[in-house]
Design a protein around this motif. Structure first.
Motif, mmCIF file in Angstrom:
data_model
loop_
_atom_site.group_PDB
_atom_site.id
_atom_site.type_symbol
_atom_site.label_atom_id
_atom_site.label_comp_id
_atom_site.label_asym_id
_atom_site.label_seq_id
_atom_site.Cartn_x
_atom_site.Cartn_y
_atom_site.Cartn_z
ATOM 1 N N TYR A 38 0.794 -1.222 0.000
ATOM 2 C CA TYR A 38 0.000 0.000 0.000
ATOM 3 C C TYR A 38 0.836 1.288 0.000
ATOM 4 C CZ TYR A 38 0.714 -0.849 5.033
ATOM 5 O OH TYR A 38 1.250 -1.142 6.258
ATOM 6 N N ARG A 39 2.107 1.194 -0.352
ATOM 7 C CA ARG A 39 2.921 2.394 -0.542
ATOM 8 C C ARG A 39 3.616 2.307 -1.888
ATOM 9 N NH1 ARG A 39 7.171 3.406 3.773
ATOM 10 N NH2 ARG A 39 7.323 1.129 3.745
ATOM 11 N N LEU A 40 3.495 3.375 -2.667
ATOM 12 C CA LEU A 40 4.154 3.412 -3.964
ATOM 13 C C LEU A 40 5.647 3.720 -3.779
ATOM 14 C CD1 LEU A 40 1.527 5.167 -6.264
ATOM 15 C CD2 LEU A 40 1.948 2.727 -5.915
ATOM 16 N N PRO A 41 6.464 3.461 -4.792
ATOM 17 C CA PRO A 41 7.930 3.527 -4.634
ATOM 18 C C PRO A 41 8.477 4.855 -4.117
ATOM 19 C CG PRO A 41 7.365 2.431 -6.683
ATOM 20 C CD PRO A 41 6.088 2.953 -6.119
ATOM 21 N N PHE A 42 7.963 5.964 -4.637
ATOM 22 C CA PHE A 42 8.527 7.246 -4.223
ATOM 23 C C PHE A 42 8.079 7.634 -2.811
ATOM 24 C CE2 PHE A 42 8.271 7.746 -8.982
ATOM 25 C CZ PHE A 42 9.596 7.385 -9.180
ATOM 26 N N GLN A 43 6.938 7.132 -2.395
ATOM 27 C CA GLN A 43 6.533 7.330 -1.010
ATOM 28 C C GLN A 43 7.467 6.558 -0.083
ATOM 29 O OE1 GLN A 43 2.499 6.262 -0.016
ATOM 30 N NE2 GLN A 43 2.776 6.788 2.146
ATOM 31 N N ARG A 44 7.850 5.359 -0.491
ATOM 32 C CA ARG A 44 8.814 4.581 0.296
ATOM 33 C C ARG A 44 10.165 5.309 0.354
ATOM 34 N NH1 ARG A 44 8.986 -1.615 -1.475
ATOM 35 N NH2 ARG A 44 9.837 -1.871 0.627
ATOM 36 N N ASP A 45 10.586 5.873 -0.766
ATOM 37 C CA ASP A 45 11.832 6.641 -0.779
ATOM 38 C C ASP A 45 11.765 7.796 0.217
ATOM 39 O OD1 ASP A 45 12.758 4.982 -2.739
ATOM 40 O OD2 ASP A 45 12.905 6.509 -4.297
ATOM 41 N N LYS A 46 10.658 8.511 0.169
ATOM 42 C CA LYS A 46 10.474 9.658 1.063
ATOM 43 C C LYS A 46 10.562 9.204 2.526
ATOM 44 C CE LYS A 46 6.328 11.166 1.435
ATOM 45 N NZ LYS A 46 5.022 11.786 1.110
ATOM 46 N N GLY A 85 7.852 21.582 1.001
ATOM 47 C CA GLY A 85 6.507 22.144 0.900
ATOM 48 C C GLY A 85 6.302 22.928 -0.378
ATOM 49 N N VAL A 86 7.276 23.740 -0.749
ATOM 50 C CA VAL A 86 7.171 24.532 -1.980
ATOM 51 C C VAL A 86 7.134 23.618 -3.200
ATOM 52 C CG1 VAL A 86 8.373 26.184 -3.466
ATOM 53 C CG2 VAL A 86 8.229 26.597 -1.006
ATOM 54 N N SER A 87 8.022 22.629 -3.231
ATOM 55 C CA SER A 87 8.081 21.749 -4.404
ATOM 56 C C SER A 87 6.813 20.923 -4.527
ATOM 57 C CB SER A 87 9.305 20.830 -4.323
ATOM 58 O OG SER A 87 9.196 19.904 -3.264
ATOM 59 N N ARG A 88 6.246 20.508 -3.404
ATOM 60 C CA ARG A 88 5.018 19.718 -3.462
ATOM 61 C C ARG A 88 3.860 20.552 -4.016
ATOM 62 N NH1 ARG A 88 3.906 14.757 -0.971
ATOM 63 N NH2 ARG A 88 1.711 14.215 -1.210
ATOM 64 N N THR A 89 3.780 21.805 -3.607
ATOM 65 C CA THR A 89 2.733 22.688 -4.137
ATOM 66 C C THR A 89 2.857 22.832 -5.647
ATOM 67 O OG1 THR A 89 2.540 23.954 -2.080
ATOM 68 C CG2 THR A 89 1.847 25.056 -4.108
ATOM 69 N N ILE A 90 4.073 23.112 -6.109
ATOM 70 C CA ILE A 90 4.290 23.303 -7.547
ATOM 71 C C ILE A 90 3.974 22.015 -8.310
ATOM 72 C CG2 ILE A 90 5.997 23.874 -9.320
ATOM 73 C CD1 ILE A 90 7.475 25.494 -7.102
ATOM 74 N N LEU A 100 7.662 12.116 -5.624
ATOM 75 C CA LEU A 100 9.024 12.164 -6.149
ATOM 76 C C LEU A 100 9.667 13.507 -5.844
ATOM 77 C CD1 LEU A 100 11.435 11.118 -7.711
ATOM 78 C CD2 LEU A 100 10.262 11.744 -9.844
ATOM 79 N N SER A 101 8.960 14.593 -6.113
ATOM 80 C CA SER A 101 9.528 15.908 -5.824
ATOM 81 C C SER A 101 9.834 16.057 -4.338
ATOM 82 C CB SER A 101 8.560 17.015 -6.264
ATOM 83 O OG SER A 101 8.661 17.242 -7.649
ATOM 84 N N GLU A 102 8.949 15.557 -3.500
ATOM 85 C CA GLU A 102 9.181 15.681 -2.059
ATOM 86 C C GLU A 102 10.372 14.836 -1.622
ATOM 87 O OE1 GLU A 102 6.605 16.025 2.042
ATOM 88 O OE2 GLU A 102 5.714 14.998 0.323
ATOM 89 N N ALA A 103 10.497 13.634 -2.179
ATOM 90 C CA ALA A 103 11.637 12.779 -1.830
ATOM 91 C C ALA A 103 12.958 13.445 -2.217
ATOM 92 C CB ALA A 103 11.504 11.425 -2.520
ATOM 93 N N LEU A 189 11.058 16.832 -14.708
ATOM 94 C CA LEU A 189 10.422 18.076 -14.276
ATOM 95 C C LEU A 189 10.326 18.128 -12.760
ATOM 96 C CD1 LEU A 189 7.573 18.471 -16.924
ATOM 97 C CD2 LEU A 189 9.725 19.732 -16.792
ATOM 98 N N GLU A 190 10.114 16.963 -12.140
ATOM 99 C CA GLU A 190 10.046 16.919 -10.681
ATOM 100 C C GLU A 190 11.357 17.389 -10.063
ATOM 101 O OE1 GLU A 190 6.816 14.160 -12.063
ATOM 102 O OE2 GLU A 190 8.854 14.622 -12.697
ATOM 103 N N ALA A 191 12.469 16.975 -10.651
ATOM 104 C CA ALA A 191 13.775 17.402 -10.141
ATOM 105 C C ALA A 191 14.018 18.881 -10.424
ATOM 106 C CB ALA A 191 14.880 16.560 -10.776
ATOM 107 N N GLN A 192 13.581 19.352 -11.573
ATOM 108 C CA GLN A 192 13.792 20.758 -11.918
ATOM 109 C C GLN A 192 13.068 21.691 -10.952
ATOM 110 O OE1 GLN A 192 13.484 21.833 -16.173
ATOM 111 N NE2 GLN A 192 13.523 19.647 -16.635
ATOM 112 N N ILE A 193 11.845 21.326 -10.575
ATOM 113 C CA ILE A 193 11.113 22.223 -9.674
ATOM 114 C C ILE A 193 11.727 22.225 -8.278
ATOM 115 C CG2 ILE A 193 8.975 22.032 -10.982
ATOM 116 C CD1 ILE A 193 7.859 20.293 -8.735
#
Length: 387
Positions: A38-46, A85-90, A100-103, A189-193
């Motif tokens: 019940y957790r996707l890969p990037f959530q596990r990374d985070k 927080g900023v990256s997640r909003t964007i 992914l952006s949050e991780a 794009l996730e990394a760029q933001i």
């Protein structure tokens, strides 16, 4: 109703933009692992980053002011949380992968040395000709090798997409398939933001901390266009508010202007360049076509603000004094451990034959907090000067 992995994958396909990084196509890791129910890969990374020792240490690593200056100034941890927080909003507004952006945000400063950029300069100076030191490269090293929490692999075994996001283009990373791909295709794009969220966060919160410490004067800030515009708007909107609340409104408005402008400009660029897939993102990078960014006017205003902060805050005599103390601390620690390797923890010493003493000392010092570095000097009777 319980939702599991498959339901979350379907939601990604439905809700994310076609140029977003999606879990079902980008979850590869160096060491193969079973999918979580019940957790996707990037959530596990985070989550792995949040639970790492390196993340916990960020609380006592300098942003601008060392920990002993006061309780309400940013440190490397609060800065990291603001970037996340900023990256997640964007990411959310643009239909990108928020996890992914949050991780990437949470990991971007894991390799930062104590005492902020002064500490990085000291370690880079010491390691010149010995393999070098750069905090972005060290962040990747932390998550790939230095963290030890799992019995079946070194590091945190993050997804390749997360690792690629931590890498800065052009950095002197060890040759690998990941490095080659990152150099050729560029960042998602996730990394760029995240890169822009980092710049937005430190440029805005450093103003607040500088004013709070009375290192930045309002009359000087009025010479900076983005400050003057937002401050005067706040004064007009809140004519009876106390000065402190007008200032706080100004900080928020500047942050919001940067974020909103980045979103609208990036959205226009996505449409204008006809970006409809991840491959289009990579093609745009190879053709040197910028997707993520500010409007030209705001880009110039950000340059003006950063120039102001450099001269008025980062070069302030008291900040310079703290920086010099930090550099001296790191130089003294390195010299001490060179002569007294028995004082280096076994978890680092066990890698000496493989990587050399210089590198393990560098790893050990880079992982220290400001507080631990100072306490080590005191406990070993080397040198100590109040910060």
């Amino acid at each position: 109703m319980l939702k599991g992995r498959q339901a979350f994958l379907e939601e990604e396909e439905k809700n994310l933009a076609p140029y977003a990084v999606k879990s079902n196509a980008s979850a590869e890791r160096v060491y193969e692992e079973e999918d979580h129910p019940y957790r996707l890969p990037f959530q596990r990374d985070k989550d792995r980053i949040l639970h790492s020792q390196s993340f916990k240490r960020l609380e006592y690593k300098t942003q601008v002011f060392v920990y002993s200056v006061g309780d309400h100034y940013r440190n490397r941890l609060t800065h990291t949380l603001e970037v996340a927080g900023v990256s997640r909003t964007i990411a959310k507004v643009l239909g990108l992968n928020e996890d992914l952006s949050e991780a990437i945000s949470l990991a971007h400063d894991l390799g930062h040395s104590p005492f902020g950029h002064a500490g990085q300069e000291a370690l880079a100076d010491i390691m010149r000709g010995r393999g070098g030191f750069e905090h972005n490269k060290q962040s990747l090293r932390v998550v790939q090798k230095l963290e030890r929490k799992y019995p079946n692999f070194p590091g945190l075994n993050l997804c390749y997409a997360t690792l690629a996001g931590i890498m800065k283009h052009g950095g002197d990373y060890d040759l690998s398939d990941l490095n080659i791909q990152r150099r050729e295709d560029g960042p998602s794009l996730e990394a760029q933001i995240v890169d822009y969220a980092d710049e937005i966060a430190y440029s805005t919160h450093d103003i607040e901390d500088g004013v709070e410490k009375q290192f930045l004067k309002l009359e000087d800030l009025m010479e900076v266009e983005i400050w003057r515009r937002n401050y005067l708007e706040s004064k007009i909107k809140y004519p009876t508010a106390k000065d402190e609340l007008v200032l706080r409104a100004t900080y928020r408005n500047i942050l919001n202007e940067f974020v909103s402008n980045l979103i609208t400009t990036t959205s226009a660029n996505l449409s204008g360049l006809g970006i409809s897939s991840i491959e289009d993102v990579y093609k745009s990078f190879r053709n040197k076509k910028r997707i993520v960014g500010f409007a030209d006017t705001l880009t110039e205003e950000l340059k003006e603000l950063k120039h102001f902060l450099w001269n008025q805050l980062y070069r302030h005599p008291d900040v310079m004094r703290m920086s010099e103390n930090g550099k001296e601390t790191i130089h003294l620690l390195f010299q001490y451990f060179e002569k007294n390797p028995s004082k280096i923890p076994d978890s680092y010493l066990e890698r000496e034959k493989e990587e050399g003493r210089d590198r393990i000392i560098c790893d050990y010092i880079a992982g220290m907090t400001d507080r631990y570095a100072v306490e080590t000097l005191k406990s070993e009777g080397i040198f100590w000067q109040p910060y």
